[in-house]
Design a protein around this motif. Structure first.
Motif, mmCIF file in Angstrom:
data_model
loop_
_atom_site.group_PDB
_atom_site.id
_atom_site.type_symbol
_atom_site.label_atom_id
_atom_site.label_comp_id
_atom_site.label_asym_id
_atom_site.label_seq_id
_atom_site.Cartn_x
_atom_site.Cartn_y
_atom_site.Cartn_z
ATOM 1 N N ALA A 104 43.936 63.883 23.381
ATOM 2 C CA ALA A 104 43.931 64.159 21.944
ATOM 3 C C ALA A 104 42.616 63.710 21.317
ATOM 4 N N ILE A 105 42.252 64.415 20.250
ATOM 5 C CA ILE A 105 41.088 64.045 19.437
ATOM 6 C C ILE A 105 41.553 63.944 17.984
ATOM 7 N N PRO A 106 42.137 62.802 17.600
ATOM 8 C CA PRO A 106 42.623 62.687 16.222
ATOM 9 C C PRO A 106 41.462 62.752 15.214
ATOM 10 N N ALA A 138 31.971 59.537 31.195
ATOM 11 C CA ALA A 138 30.713 59.782 30.490
ATOM 12 C C ALA A 138 30.695 61.236 30.026
ATOM 13 N N ALA A 139 30.724 61.448 28.702
ATOM 14 C CA ALA A 139 30.691 62.810 28.151
ATOM 15 C C ALA A 139 29.233 63.263 28.158
ATOM 16 N N SER A 140 28.889 64.077 29.166
ATOM 17 C CA SER A 140 27.476 64.321 29.455
ATOM 18 C C SER A 140 26.959 65.686 29.005
ATOM 19 N N LYS A 141 27.668 66.346 28.083
ATOM 20 C CA LYS A 141 27.180 67.645 27.573
ATOM 21 C C LYS A 141 25.760 67.488 27.031
ATOM 22 N N THR A 142 24.954 68.458 27.296
ATOM 23 C CA THR A 142 23.530 68.546 26.902
ATOM 24 C C THR A 142 22.633 67.520 27.613
ATOM 25 N N ILE A 200 38.830 57.033 28.386
ATOM 26 C CA ILE A 200 38.084 57.277 27.158
ATOM 27 C C ILE A 200 36.881 58.150 27.513
ATOM 28 N N ARG A 201 36.455 58.966 26.553
ATOM 29 C CA ARG A 201 35.362 59.902 26.796
ATOM 30 C C ARG A 201 34.207 59.552 25.861
ATOM 31 N N VAL A 202 33.135 59.020 26.421
ATOM 32 C CA VAL A 202 32.065 58.482 25.577
ATOM 33 C C VAL A 202 30.739 59.184 25.853
ATOM 34 N N GLY A 203 30.141 59.715 24.796
ATOM 35 C CA GLY A 203 28.835 60.367 24.892
ATOM 36 C C GLY A 203 27.740 59.524 24.246
ATOM 37 N N ASN A 204 27.653 59.608 22.938
ATOM 38 C CA ASN A 204 26.576 58.962 22.180
ATOM 39 C C ASN A 204 26.327 57.495 22.519
ATOM 40 N N ASP A 205 27.363 56.709 22.580
ATOM 41 C CA ASP A 205 27.170 55.267 22.769
ATOM 42 C C ASP A 205 26.856 54.882 24.210
ATOM 43 N N PHE A 208 36.700 68.590 33.098
ATOM 44 C CA PHE A 208 36.367 69.623 32.113
ATOM 45 C C PHE A 208 37.028 69.252 30.790
ATOM 46 N N ILE A 209 36.207 69.087 29.738
ATOM 47 C CA ILE A 209 36.724 68.614 28.451
ATOM 48 C C ILE A 209 36.404 69.578 27.305
ATOM 49 N N GLY A 210 35.992 70.802 27.645
ATOM 50 C CA GLY A 210 35.626 71.779 26.610
ATOM 51 C C GLY A 210 36.695 72.834 26.413
ATOM 52 N N PRO A 250 21.998 59.087 21.143
ATOM 53 C CA PRO A 250 22.324 60.267 20.348
ATOM 54 C C PRO A 250 21.930 61.568 21.045
ATOM 55 N N ARG A 251 22.792 62.595 20.897
ATOM 56 C CA ARG A 251 22.503 63.898 21.495
ATOM 57 C C ARG A 251 21.345 64.575 20.762
ATOM 58 N N ASN A 252 20.556 65.337 21.541
ATOM 59 C CA ASN A 252 19.400 66.043 20.962
ATOM 60 C C ASN A 252 19.851 67.055 19.926
ATOM 61 N N GLY A 289 39.993 58.531 22.614
ATOM 62 C CA GLY A 289 38.999 57.530 22.272
ATOM 63 C C GLY A 289 37.612 58.012 22.664
ATOM 64 N N MET A 290 36.681 57.972 21.690
ATOM 65 C CA MET A 290 35.297 58.360 21.908
ATOM 66 C C MET A 290 34.410 57.233 21.352
ATOM 67 N N SER A 291 33.124 57.478 21.211
ATOM 68 C CA SER A 291 32.215 56.409 20.770
ATOM 69 C C SER A 291 32.739 55.667 19.536
ATOM 70 N N ASN A 292 33.198 56.430 18.543
ATOM 71 C CA ASN A 292 33.537 55.812 17.258
ATOM 72 C C ASN A 292 34.948 55.249 17.158
ATOM 73 N N GLU A 294 32.348 67.350 31.102
ATOM 74 C CA GLU A 294 31.460 68.427 30.649
ATOM 75 C C GLU A 294 32.227 69.437 29.806
ATOM 76 N N ASN A 295 31.551 69.997 28.800
ATOM 77 C CA ASN A 295 32.179 70.948 27.875
ATOM 78 C C ASN A 295 31.818 72.400 28.144
ATOM 79 N N TYR A 296 30.628 72.621 28.703
ATOM 80 C CA TYR A 296 30.137 73.996 28.828
ATOM 81 C C TYR A 296 29.969 74.340 30.304
HETATM 82 C C1 LIG Z 1 31.264 65.111 23.096
HETATM 83 C C2 LIG Z 1 32.663 64.759 23.378
HETATM 84 C C3 LIG Z 1 33.062 63.427 23.502
HETATM 85 C C4 LIG Z 1 32.140 62.250 23.298
HETATM 86 O O1 LIG Z 1 31.919 62.042 21.936
HETATM 87 P P1 LIG Z 1 30.931 60.880 21.440
HETATM 88 O O2 LIG Z 1 31.209 60.777 19.992
HETATM 89 O O3 LIG Z 1 29.549 61.329 21.759
HETATM 90 O O4 LIG Z 1 31.287 59.643 22.189
HETATM 91 C C5 LIG Z 1 34.393 63.181 23.837
HETATM 92 N N1 LIG Z 1 35.289 64.190 23.996
HETATM 93 C C6 LIG Z 1 34.938 65.474 23.870
HETATM 94 C C7 LIG Z 1 35.973 66.520 24.047
HETATM 95 C C8 LIG Z 1 33.628 65.792 23.547
HETATM 96 O O5 LIG Z 1 33.288 67.086 23.395
#
Ligand SMILES: *Cc1c(COP(=O)(O)O)cnc(C)c1O
Length: 229
Positions: free
Chosen positions: A163-165, A34-38, A218-223, A79-81, A227-229, A202-205, A57-59
């Motif tokens: 990776a974040i292609p 769970a990508a839980s930044k913010t 996989i790292r998923v935030g939005n879905d 840590f993903i930031g 949506p992030r504030n 792999g992220m939400s999209n 977490e990124n920060y």
């Molecule tokens: C925010 C973030 C994600 C999650 O992205 P979403 O599009 O919200 O799923 C995954 N990886 C990293 C490194 C991020 O900063």
């Protein structure tokens, strides 16, 4: 009646299990981070109570407060930031995994600063697979040599790649870039050994094509959170 979070969570779990079932080879299970930044401690607790145990977490400052507040839940923190040198001590102390190592100097600091009483710190090398100048990550041509150097560090356990292609409109092109990351992973695994077993992509999209290509995390935030504030 399910609330919005429950609906989102079930939809996400369904997407993950469909994608997992569709991949040809038995790659093992996909771990949802769970990508839980913010996101607040309250929101994280809700997701944790639904059964998610891995959080990214990124920060750093924001993360340290959450890790402290949620200590009793025994969560696994990733840590993903972006990593600045002056943050490595706290990262080495409070996290279980680091996905964004892309230079030796940072890895050396993390190794030196990881306590002997803790388990080895799990690290992934971030690869800049599309060679995007604005993005972090080591280039593919420098990957093997960085992996070899990191593998020799005592307090780290080199587990794989992250990776974040760049997003592609075309599904075949999307599959192709994730397959390229998987091929890099396979090549380095042959050099490093069996513990090099993780592929964070792999992220939400784009979680479906990432899982198809062999993502283990996989790292998923939005879905997941909305949506992030
Ligand atoms: C925010 C973030 C994600 C999650 O992205 P979403 O599009 O919200 O799923 C995954 N990886 C990293 C490194 C991020 O900063």
């Amino acid at each position: 009646m399910k609330n919005d979070f429950e609906k989102r969570f079930h939809r996400l779990q369904h997407r993950i299990s469909v994608a997992q079932a569709a991949r040809e080879n038995a790659h093992g299970k996909v771990t949802l981070i769970a990508a839980s930044k913010t996101k607040s401690t309250t929101e994280i607790r809700k997701v944790a109570l639904a059964g998610v145990t891995n959080f990214g977490e990124n920060y750093l400052q924001e993360a340290l407060q959450k890790i402290k507040d949620l200590q009793k839940l025994n969560l696994c923190w990733h840590f993903i930031g972006a990593i600045q040198s002056n943050k490595t001590a706290a990262i080495a102390k409070h996290f279980d995994w680091v996905h964004t190592v892309d230079r030796l100097k940072i890895a050396q600091r993390l190794s030196r600063q990881r306590s002997d009483n803790a388990a080895e710190l799990n690290v992934l090398i971030q690869v800049n697979i599309d060679n995007e100048p604005q993005k972090a990550g080591v280039s593919v041509d420098k990957l093997a040599s960085l992996a070899k150097d990191i593998e020799s560090l005592p307090r780290l356990k080199l587990r794989g790649l992250m990776a974040i292609p760049r997003a592609r409109v075309d599904a075949a092109a999307q599959d192709e870039v994730f397959a390229k990351v998987a091929a890099c992973h396979k090549l380095i695994a042959a050099q490093i050994g069996k513990h090099f077993d993780s592929l964070s992509m792999g992220m939400s999209n784009d979680l479906e094509p990432a899982i198809k290509a062999g993502a283990t995390h996989i790292r998923v935030g939005n879905d997941l959170f909305g949506p992030r504030n």
